[in-house]
Design a protein around this motif. Structure first.
Motif, PDB file in Angstrom:
ATOM      1  N   GLY A 278      79.372  32.005  59.793  1.00 37.83           N
ATOM      2  CA  GLY A 278      78.876  32.786  58.640  1.00 37.83           C
ATOM      3  C   GLY A 278      78.205  32.055  58.017  1.00 37.83           C
ATOM      4  N   LEU A 279      77.179  32.855  57.011  1.00 43.24           N
ATOM      5  CA  LEU A 279      75.989  32.575  56.113  1.00 43.24           C
ATOM      6  C   LEU A 279      76.422  32.906  54.688  1.00 43.24           C
ATOM      7  N   VAL A 280      76.137  32.120  53.757  1.00 42.91           N
ATOM      8  CA  VAL A 280      76.298  32.539  52.424  1.00 42.91           C
ATOM      9  C   VAL A 280      75.162  31.939  51.585  1.00 42.91           C
ATOM     10  N   CYS A 281      74.452  32.545  50.620  1.00 49.99           N
ATOM     11  CA  CYS A 281      73.716  31.831  49.838  1.00 49.99           C
ATOM     12  C   CYS A 281      74.091  31.696  48.348  1.00 49.99           C
ATOM     13  N   ASN A 282      73.765  30.792  47.551  1.00 47.54           N
ATOM     14  CA  ASN A 282      74.184  30.463  46.401  1.00 47.54           C
ATOM     15  C   ASN A 282      72.747  29.749  45.783  1.00 47.54           C
ATOM     16  N   GLY A 283      73.068  29.416  44.511  1.00 41.11           N
ATOM     17  CA  GLY A 283      71.928  28.752  43.627  1.00 41.11           C
ATOM     18  C   GLY A 283      72.479  27.649  43.030  1.00 41.11           C
ATOM     19  N   MET A 284      71.592  26.664  42.607  1.00 43.50           N
ATOM     20  CA  MET A 284      71.832  25.469  41.653  1.00 43.50           C
ATOM     21  C   MET A 284      70.393  25.121  40.971  1.00 43.50           C
ATOM     22  N   SER A 285      70.600  24.288  39.914  1.00 39.00           N
ATOM     23  CA  SER A 285      69.500  23.795  39.405  1.00 39.00           C
ATOM     24  C   SER A 285      70.097  22.353  38.887  1.00 39.00           C
ATOM     25  N   ASN A 286      68.948  21.111  39.037  1.00 37.63           N
ATOM     26  CA  ASN A 286      69.279  20.060  38.355  1.00 37.63           C
ATOM     27  C   ASN A 286      69.078  19.919  36.756  1.00 37.63           C
ATOM     28  N   TYR A 287      69.478  19.076  36.185  1.00 32.85           N
ATOM     29  CA  TYR A 287      69.414  18.930  34.775  1.00 32.85           C
ATOM     30  C   TYR A 287      68.056  19.042  34.125  1.00 32.85           C
ATOM     31  N   ASN A 288      66.993  18.824  34.680  1.00 33.84           N
ATOM     32  CA  ASN A 288      65.560  18.929  34.153  1.00 33.84           C
ATOM     33  C   ASN A 288      65.128  20.200  34.610  1.00 33.84           C
ATOM     34  N   ARG A 289      65.780  21.016  35.521  1.00 29.89           N
ATOM     35  CA  ARG A 289      65.078  22.280  35.936  1.00 29.89           C
ATOM     36  C   ARG A 289      63.628  22.391  36.236  1.00 29.89           C
TER      37      ARG A 289
ATOM     38  N   GLU B 116      78.868  38.320  56.193  1.00 30.90           N
ATOM     39  CA  GLU B 116      78.527  36.852  56.324  1.00 30.90           C
ATOM     40  C   GLU B 116      78.281  36.476  57.830  1.00 30.90           C
ATOM     41  N   THR B 117      79.199  36.988  58.616  1.00 29.75           N
ATOM     42  CA  THR B 117      79.028  36.902  59.984  1.00 29.75           C
ATOM     43  C   THR B 117      77.846  37.619  60.683  1.00 29.75           C
ATOM     44  N   ASN B 118      77.307  38.916  60.251  1.00 32.49           N
ATOM     45  CA  ASN B 118      76.354  39.481  60.538  1.00 32.49           C
ATOM     46  C   ASN B 118      75.023  38.704  60.156  1.00 32.49           C
ATOM     47  N   ALA B 119      74.888  38.081  59.100  1.00 32.53           N
ATOM     48  CA  ALA B 119      73.890  37.409  58.690  1.00 32.53           C
ATOM     49  C   ALA B 119      73.768  36.050  59.540  1.00 32.53           C
ATOM     50  N   PHE B 120      74.941  35.483  60.005  1.00 36.41           N
ATOM     51  CA  PHE B 120      74.764  34.197  60.967  1.00 36.41           C
ATOM     52  C   PHE B 120      74.248  34.876  62.221  1.00 36.41           C
ATOM     53  N   LYS B 121      74.570  36.121  62.767  1.00 33.09           N
ATOM     54  CA  LYS B 121      74.422  36.375  64.240  1.00 33.09           C
ATOM     55  C   LYS B 121      72.872  36.711  63.861  1.00 33.09           C
ATOM     56  N   ALA B 122      72.330  37.737  63.166  1.00 35.00           N
ATOM     57  CA  ALA B 122      70.827  37.736  62.749  1.00 35.00           C
ATOM     58  C   ALA B 122      70.023  36.632  62.968  1.00 35.00           C
ATOM     59  N   VAL B 123      70.421  35.341  62.246  1.00 41.30           N
ATOM     60  CA  VAL B 123      69.486  34.264  62.200  1.00 41.30           C
ATOM     61  C   VAL B 123      69.665  33.567  63.677  1.00 41.30           C
ATOM     62  N   GLN B 124      71.018  33.698  64.357  1.00 43.81           N
ATOM     63  CA  GLN B 124      71.079  33.091  65.670  1.00 43.81           C
ATOM     64  C   GLN B 124      69.947  33.865  66.712  1.00 43.81           C
ATOM     65  N   SER B 125      70.222  35.239  66.446  1.00 42.36           N
ATOM     66  CA  SER B 125      69.397  36.107  67.519  1.00 42.36           C
ATOM     67  C   SER B 125      67.973  35.967  67.313  1.00 42.36           C
ATOM     68  N   ALA B 126      67.428  35.446  66.103  1.00 38.48           N
ATOM     69  CA  ALA B 126      65.928  35.255  65.908  1.00 38.48           C
ATOM     70  C   ALA B 126      65.596  33.915  66.158  1.00 38.48           C
ATOM     71  N   GLY B 127      66.514  33.061  66.915  1.00 42.17           N
ATOM     72  CA  GLY B 127      66.189  31.774  67.496  1.00 42.17           C
ATOM     73  C   GLY B 127      66.434  30.529  66.109  1.00 42.17           C
ATOM     74  N   GLY B 128      66.915  31.036  65.361  1.00 43.19           N
ATOM     75  CA  GLY B 128      67.240  29.918  64.079  1.00 43.19           C
ATOM     76  C   GLY B 128      68.623  29.432  64.432  1.00 43.19           C
ATOM     77  N   THR B 129      69.142  28.277  63.433  1.00 39.40           N
ATOM     78  CA  THR B 129      70.014  27.402  63.664  1.00 39.40           C
ATOM     79  C   THR B 129      70.773  27.495  62.121  1.00 39.40           C
TER      80      THR B 129
END
Length: 514
Positions: free
Chosen positions: A326-337, A371-384
């Motif tokens: 499965g693939l999930v996205c999130n976000g972060m920043s360091n202190y100095n942004r 999340e699983t569909n996102a993973f399958k889509a990336v794999q089908s497009a040749g990604g890792t």
């Protein structure tokens, strides 16, 4: 005697001290209580302060939060999970003289970071040490955002203790406080060492696999190593991604309720573009830094909202999954942004009752499916290891006959692959996000631009299942002795609120022990 001055407006090229000299010519030391930036278009950007000022010759006493210790109990409370709820429950216990035991399926933060870096670089997922699991919890990789909408008497204590262990002092007064993912990694080890030195026994790489009961009464836990720990007080603070624990609770007969939550995508702009929208001709002023935003669109007819969430100025888009498929996205920043990119989740409210009815796990199933569909889509497009991404204009209007627009370079350390996210999401979610983005562009002109792109899937905003507890005792309504805590239990929505929830439960248990 000190005075408090509220709503002091200071132009960005002026100093607070000059204003205080005017307001109180004969003054002593002062303390900032709150600081924010007002950048509304009706006027030039300026700072707004609330300040406590002492008279000349007087001093200001800093809050100490001294806590009364109780007689050491015979049985140690057990805490499952080292996210904000678990860590601050443990901190409250040891500061009140109560030894406790803390369990974490992952490693300490140092080892955890190694596992995460391996995943981002090579796509090799460590299911114990990732952006959601390991010491510090999910908050360790969401830039230590401390914004909260709750009203809790424990908030000043949380901020004070974070500063004590190395967080920047200004989190105690900024309107949008954050520690930064780079700095919070230095805070957590100091907190850990304090806990260990003051009566907290910590077990890393030790997953709690079973809640032990006698009848319905909780009496302890069993770990993956087969070791049993007995206690009539078990705090469950496993976070919003511990599906295995939710499944175990269901098998045990613990009362669970399906909960409304939100899912969607994460949008990324140039930080310079966001600065120009928010600060206009002042966008490069050194005092203003990276601009943020908060957007929402509520449909009164359907009741479905679209809103920005976890906005990360000068930040990075992260791959944050916990399962290998499965693939999930999130976000972060360091202190100095100081990243050249700005990102934020754009999510749709998911009404549990309307979409899933009596299916307690309906939200969990939908989350897993996307999340699983996102993973399958990336794999089908040749990604890792890449995240699925799409140009914003393609998401809004569909890919043209010329084919998809190319992705521009982005902030994700895992990279990105061009995927039709407008088709990957359920149609009702895509439609509602499109409507919300068009509305956001009217409120924040320039928000919809060809240079922006979206990533998927933003699915871990909160847990879709609530471990229901009694409002008074804070124990499970079906299993006394089990104290559901924080985001994973459905009772918090961020670092600060989860920490406060852990403290509240600790105090409830301390009242019983004493």
């Amino acid at each position: 005697m000190s005075k408090i001055f509220n709503n002091i407006e200071i132009p960005i090229d002026q100093d607070l001290e000059e204003k205080l000299q005017y307001l109180m010519p004969e003054h002593g030391p002062y303390r900032i209580l709150r600081q924010s930036v007002d950048a509304r278009r009706a006027h030039s950007p300026h700072f707004v302060y609330s300040v406590e000022v002492a008279a000349k010759g007087e001093t200001l006493s800093n809050p100490q939060f001294d806590l009364e210790k109780i007689k050491t109990p015979s049985e140690k409370p057990l805490i499952v999970g080292t996210g904000p709820a678990g860590l601050f429950a443990a901190l409250r216990f040891v500061e009140r003289g109560v030894p406790c035991v803390l369990f974490e399926r992952g490693s300490d933060s140092g080892e955890r970071m190694k596992g995460i870096n391996q995943f981002w670089r090579y796509g090799k997922l460590d299911t114990r040490n990732n952006v959601c699991f390991g010491e510090g919890g999910a908050g360790l990789y969401s830039d230590g955002k401390l914004i909260t909408r709750i009203k809790s008497p424990h908030i000043p204590y949380v901020m004070n203790r974070l500063v004590k262990f190395g967080a920047p002092e200004e989190i105690q007064w900024l309107s949008n406080p954050h520690v930064g993912s780079d700095r919070i990694r230095r805070v957590i080890p100091k907190l850990r060492e304090f806990l260990k030195a003051n009566g907290c026994e910590i077990h890393f790489n030790t997953q709690v696999t079973e809640i032990l009961t006698e009848g319905k009464q909780v009496v302890g836990v069993r770990t993956e190593h087969g070791t049993e720990f007995k206690s009539p007080h078990v705090i469950l603070a496993t976070g919003h991604s511990a599906e295995d624990m939710i499944n175990h609770l269901h098998e045990l007969g613990v009362h669970l309720d399906g909960k409304s939550f939100a899912m969607g995508l994460r949008i990324e702009h140039s930080q310079a573009d966001i600065n120009k929208i928010q600060y206009r001709q002042f966008s490069e002023h050194p005092k203003l830094g990276a601009a943020n935003y908060k957007l929402a669109d509520h449909d009164d007819e359907t009741g479905i909202g679209v809103y920005s969430f976890c906005m990360c100025p000068g930040g990075y888009v992260l791959s944050a999954g916990t399962e290998a498929d499965g693939l999930v996205c999130n976000g972060m920043s360091n202190y100095n942004r100081n990243s050249p990119y700005a990102n934020a989740a754009i999510v749709v409210s998911i009404d549990h009752n309307k979409l899933f009815g009596n299916d307690t796990f309906g939200g969990m199933k939908l989350r897993r499916e996307l999340e699983t569909n996102a993973f399958k889509a990336v794999q089908s497009a040749g990604g890792t290891r890449e995240l699925p991404a799409q140009n914003l204009m393609d998401f809004l209007g569909g890919t043209s006959k010329k084919g998809p627009r190319a992705l521009r370079p982005g902030s994700s350390p895992s990279g990105a692959l061009n995927i039709r996210l407008d088709e990957l999401l359920p149609k009702h979610m895509t439609t509602r996000i499109r409507e919300g983005l068009e509305k956001f562009n009217r409120n924040m002109k320039g928000f919809v631009v060809e240079d922006a792109q979206v990533y998927g899937i933003e699915s871990r905003t909160s847990c879709p299942v609530r471990v229901t507890r009694d409002n008074e005792t804070l124990e499970s309504i079906s299993h006394p002795g089990l104290y559901p805590a924080g985001e994973g239990a459905g009772y918090a929505g961020g670092i600060t609120s989860a920490a406060c929830d852990g403290i509240k439960i600790a105090e409830k248990i301390i009242a019983k022990l004493s």
